[in-house]
Design an enzyme around this catalytic site. Sequence first.
Site, short mmCIF file in Angstrom:
data_model
loop_
_atom_site.label_atom_id
_atom_site.label_comp_id
_atom_site.label_asym_id
_atom_site.label_seq_id
_atom_site.Cartn_x
_atom_site.Cartn_y
_atom_site.Cartn_z
N ASP A 44 0.88 -1.17 0.00
CA ASP A 44 0.00 0.00 0.00
C ASP A 44 0.91 1.23 0.00
O ASP A 44 1.99 1.17 -0.57
CB ASP A 44 -0.95 -0.05 1.20
CG ASP A 44 -2.28 0.67 0.96
OD1 ASP A 44 -2.23 1.84 0.57
OD2 ASP A 44 -3.35 0.06 1.15
N HIS B 265 1.35 2.00 -3.30
CA HIS B 265 0.28 2.77 -3.91
C HIS B 265 0.71 4.22 -4.12
O HIS B 265 0.26 4.87 -5.04
CB HIS B 265 -0.99 2.70 -3.06
CG HIS B 265 -1.71 1.40 -3.21
ND1 HIS B 265 -2.85 1.11 -2.52
CD2 HIS B 265 -1.45 0.31 -3.97
CE1 HIS B 265 -3.27 -0.11 -2.84
NE2 HIS B 265 -2.42 -0.60 -3.72
#
Length: 548
Positions: free
Chosen positions: A290, A324
Amino acid sequence: MNNWVKAAAVIGLMGFSTGIWAQGKLPVIQQTSFKKDSIYITKYGAVADGQTLNTQPINAAIEACNKKGGGVVVIPAGLWLSGPIVLKSNVNLHLKKGALLQFTKDFDQYQLVEGNWEGIPQMRNQSPISATNATNIAITGFGIIDGAGKAWRQVRKEKLTDSQWNEWVASGGVVSADGNSWYPSEQWMKASKMKNPGEITPDKTPEFYKSIKDFLRPNLIVLTKCKKILLEGVTFQNSAAWCLHPLMSEDLTVRNVTVINPWFAQNGDGIDVESCKNVLIENSRFDVGDDGLCIKSGRDEAGRKRGMPTENVIIRDCKVYHAHGGFVIGSEMSGGARNMWVSNCTFIGTDIGLRFKTTRGRGGIVENIYVNNIQMIDIPGEAILFDMYYMSVDPVALAGEKRELPKVETLPVTEATPQFRNFVVKNVVCNGAAKGIFIRGIPEMHVKDVRLENMVLQADKGIDCQEASGITFKNIKILSKQTNPVVDIINSDHLTFDKLEYKNNSELLFRVAGDRTKNINILNTDASKAKEKVQYEFGASEQNVTIK
């Protein structure tokens, strides 16, 4: 002149007029200091056979070290299996070369505790390593800390190869009815269909939390309300959820660490600095599932009630591989974020490079952010993104996934309205991205006062600017594959494009749209290289654009 002074001076020149930047008062990050006394965990019966649970010996060594006034608790080379460890004041947990501290996959070893997850109070399984209200603590050395995250995580089939998926299914757990997701257990799958099941509310009983215990994944390291923290040299990997989570803490130094999670690890953030003050992160490497380097300060009303911004942050000389976002603020930034300097960082294959995200309901002010000398390659999404319509999904849509544009409407400004203002981003080179720059505010609260300067951005699309005010694009070279248009402007005002470079024979240089678009100034730019200079749509007109 030290780096903080340089940053403050530059930001002062850019027009920032509040806080430490204007006053020249720079934060002093207090450093840890420990007695040289060393206690080896083997003295308390720890065994490095990978089978013996060493929870009690390790915690006993930490407790003894603390009671003696502090020092170093040493984990020698070897494979050490353990349950949750609690750090105490004045203790440096030191891993020797060849040390692997492996946390157990036995969920029963982790008690349910009151914690904080994604910005709100929630019940969680106890973190593998935690500390609360501790002063002068450290995790240092050359070893590896592994959180056994694979045992805790949901996995989506589309993120794995066929052989990986088959291996996951064969390991146990539960597959969803549609065959697209694997869950560690039935209770995990059941809880995943609830809204914030772990949130602490008066109507929930201890029995309820026990019924969803498997779902309440622990962050690997949680340091709450601590002062003078050092994380140095260690590899942190395979976390069940976020990896490093300093929360409401002060004087944090993170140096020369490596953080690794599988790219498909849901919520597998690298470091989430939440409501912290005086932070240095340097010379570290992140390759995670992430966001990589992430700044937070609580979610929605709970974050505003806490009222603790993350502030006075230096991040320098870091590398982020899969993530991300490389450097990220949000989306849980309801307590605010301010006074940050990010420099000399490299993002290689992160979904988005610089990612600033929020949404209505958050509230909070993000301001006085200075970013300098950033290199990026192979960015699947945007190189630079400001987005006030964050939707809690992966930043790059998976194959076959359909997404709709947000509904555009003007709502009243309240304490729940977020704000992005006073950013300087300069000296950025990106070789490969879906879009160079994307700025999207909301009608009632534009992204404001951003200076973007000295960039070379090679991307499929160029610049997209929506609902923004006071944005300066200076000396930006856009090498975009799609040139119709190079720059797209919607309902924005007081934009300056000074020395914009682009490909010869581009189809359209500017598309200007919206009846609220005004004061667009184009300077020192050869617009004649484009087949068409400006196209006006949806109420925009020539009188609102000046080309000099």
